[in-house]
Motif scaffolding. Structure first.
Motif, PDB file in Angstrom:
ATOM      1  N   UNK A  50      76.884 105.461  54.437  1.00  0.00           N
ATOM      2  CA  UNK A  50      75.711 105.469  53.567  1.00  0.00           C
ATOM      3  C   UNK A  50      74.931 106.764  53.788  1.00  0.00           C
ATOM      4  N   UNK A  51      74.381 107.294  52.693  1.00  0.00           N
ATOM      5  CA  UNK A  51      73.551 108.493  52.756  1.00  0.00           C
ATOM      6  C   UNK A  51      72.169 108.182  52.192  1.00  0.00           C
ATOM      7  N   UNK A  52      71.139 108.526  52.952  1.00  0.00           N
ATOM      8  CA  UNK A  52      69.752 108.414  52.498  1.00  0.00           C
ATOM      9  C   UNK A  52      69.211 109.822  52.345  1.00  0.00           C
ATOM     10  N   UNK A  53      68.687 110.138  51.164  1.00  0.00           N
ATOM     11  CA  UNK A  53      68.215 111.487  50.874  1.00  0.00           C
ATOM     12  C   UNK A  53      66.754 111.447  50.434  1.00  0.00           C
ATOM     13  N   UNK A 103      63.523 109.024  46.679  1.00  0.00           N
ATOM     14  CA  UNK A 103      64.462 108.406  47.622  1.00  0.00           C
ATOM     15  C   UNK A 103      65.763 108.102  46.907  1.00  0.00           C
ATOM     16  N   UNK A 104      66.828 108.760  47.353  1.00  0.00           N
ATOM     17  CA  UNK A 104      68.162 108.506  46.816  1.00  0.00           C
ATOM     18  C   UNK A 104      69.023 107.890  47.907  1.00  0.00           C
ATOM     19  N   UNK A 109      74.147 116.434  44.606  1.00  0.00           N
ATOM     20  CA  UNK A 109      75.605 116.398  44.492  1.00  0.00           C
ATOM     21  C   UNK A 109      76.309 116.812  45.782  1.00  0.00           C
ATOM     22  N   UNK A 110      75.810 117.872  46.424  1.00  0.00           N
ATOM     23  CA  UNK A 110      76.484 118.345  47.641  1.00  0.00           C
ATOM     24  C   UNK A 110      76.418 117.305  48.751  1.00  0.00           C
ATOM     25  N   UNK A 111      75.328 116.547  48.809  1.00  0.00           N
ATOM     26  CA  UNK A 111      75.181 115.535  49.847  1.00  0.00           C
ATOM     27  C   UNK A 111      76.100 114.336  49.572  1.00  0.00           C
TER      28      UNK A 111
END
Length: 492
Positions: free
Chosen positions: A160-163, A109-110, A147-149
């Motif tokens: 905010x981005x959840x990956x 989880x990033x 990186x692209x996200x």
């Protein structure tokens, strides 16, 4: 010896245990979007890649974003006490959703968040924790593949981005359709679930939120068909008082005969007509529970069945009643407090009763008042404790036929008894369950002229039975199903 000692759980053991909360991929994604709404996002962009080597789920929003200290706190398990008072529009409670929802689907989880021109990153990796000697080691960098996200996040002023990566538990819910690819099933389940859960945020003409799944805009699904002219809507009733007041509103959806095929299929929802009946519980306009009768009933709990499938009831809760309603971590279950269960049951009973009438009468119930002393050819009786069906010999037509026979002619009586012993009750029940609707209604498929011809013949029969023309007409109007066609009888 010290009065106490600290006993923190080992990170690797607890994080693996948290994976068993029972999320599906669509409920897990919905839990993440809750945070986007709380952060005042206008848009959520969901990207899902489940094929090839680079598999991931990414949720990006344009909400307020978080500074480094806020992000660190958000990544901590149990980041807020569920007992503290929260903002009225806060969709969270336990401070666990981000982590438990993510861990349920992925081992990595990033979270990257941008605020005040700066982007900050934190990452939980369960494989890394397995080698961390039980310590809660929160990584401060993203994997190179992220990186692209993060670059897409940096194009926004804030958000905010959840990956999710290392997807090891993403699978379709339920059985797979024949010939359908798992990825296609998953994507359909995600879109339909989000359209249902966030319907009141997505609804036109002024949506508060737009959700895009792999570039496609998610469509709001209205479980109540509020805009359909045949939907029956009860006034909102208030239960409780002050900050614990809730609103209850009943809806009786149109019968299948009053909808187009597309309307009927769409209104069946994610789980189908029978499963979607019952209570819909919203908290701050976010759907928690979609259907079911909350264990309410008379004598024993009501179950979902065909005859009540048109009944849906909307409950609106503030987040101040979370504890009283036992809202769970996944925000997918709730239980009404004992103090209001009887009120909810009484309200639901009326909606269920009216919905059953609409279903049985195919939407015609209430068009005209029932004929007084309505006579039906069949009557239900009890024989040995079991239901049985008999021809009503007091029916005016049956009376005339039996009276017109010779005393020793038992042919019609014998035929009546044969009919009574061969009523296909089991076949009718099986067809009703398998087809999801009642058999054809009386006179359905008959032309107006055919109905007029049969009515003319029966008027003659009643007249020969000693009735004058006026009384024969009135008597025919009290015979089922001709009580539904008084205009045809008046034309003869």
């Amino acid at each position: 010896m010290s009065e106490f000692e600290c006993a923190p759980p080992p990170a690797d053991a607890l994080s693996e245990s948290l994976r068993g909360f029972g999320y599906s991929i669509e409920t897990a994604i919905a839990d993440i979007i809750d945070n986007s709404i709380t952060a005042h996002a206008d848009n959520v962009w969901l990207k899902v890649s489940l094929s090839g080597g680079d598999q991931f789920v990414r949720i990006l929003d344009d909400g307020d974003g978080m500074g480094e200290d806020e992000l660190r706190a958000a990544m901590r398990l149990g980041s807020q006490n569920p007992l503290i008072e929260r903002r009225e529009d806060d969709l969270g409670r336990f401070g666990l959703g981000l982590k438990t929802a993510s861990f349920s689907q992925a081992r990595s989880l990033t979270v990257a968040s941008r605020k005040d021109g700066a982007t900050h990153v934190r990452r939980w990796d369960l494989d890394y924790l397995a080698d961390a000697k039980g310590e809660w080691r929160l990584l401060t960098t993203a994997d190179d593949s992220a990186a692209q996200h993060i670059a897409e996040l940096d194009e926004l002023d804030h958000g905010t981005m959840v990956l999710w990566q290392k997807l090891d538990r993403v699978r379709p819910r339920g059985s797979e359709s024949a010939g359908a690819r798992p990825t296609a099933i998953i994507m359909e389940q995600i879109e339909r679930h989000l359209g249902m859960v966030f319907q009141r945020y997505l609804a036109a003409p002024s949506p508060r939120l737009k959700i895009h799944v792999n570039e496609a805009r998610v469509r709001a699904w209205d479980p109540f068909l509020e805009k359909h002219s045949a939907t029956r809507i009860s006034p909102t009733q208030k239960i409780g008082s002050g900050p614990e007041e809730i609103g209850v509103k009943g809806f009786i959806l149109p019968n299948k005969d009053m909808m187009t095929a597309d309307e009927f299929d769409d209104a069946g929802g994610v789980e189908g007509w029978v499963s979607q009946q019952g209570f819909y519980i919203y908290r701050n306009d976010r759907l928690l529970v979609a259907g079911g009768w909350l264990g309410l009933g008379l004598g024993r709990p009501w179950v979902k069945d065909e005859t009540h499938k048109l009944a849906r009831i909307r409950l609106d809760l503030p987040n101040s009643v979370d504890e009283a309603w036992q809202i769970d971590v996944k925000k997918s279950d709730a239980s009404p407090p004992a103090a209001i269960r009887n009120q909810l049951r009484d309200l639901a009973l009326k909606v269920r009763t009216d919905a059953r009438s609409i279903f049985v009468h195919r939407g015609n119930y209430g068009k005209r008042p029932p004929a007084p002393d309505l006579k039906r050819p069949w009557k239900s009786v009890k024989i040995g404790g079991h239901a049985a069906y008999r021809v009503d010999r007091s029916h005016p037509v049956a009376e005339y036929i039996l009276a017109s026979l010779d005393d020793d002619d038992r042919s019609i009586e014998s035929f009546f008894k044969m009919l009574e012993q061969t009523v296909p009750v089991e076949k009718i029940w099986i067809d009703t369950v398998e087809q999801g609707e009642l058999p054809a209604s009386p006179m359905s498929g008959e032309t107006r002229e055919n109905i007029r011809s049969l009515a003319r013949d029966l008027l003659g029969t009643l007249a020969r039975g000693g009735n004058d023309e006026a009384s024969a007409r009135e008597k025919l109007k009290r015979l089922s199903p001709f009580d539904q066609f008084p205009d045809i009888i008046d034309e003869i």
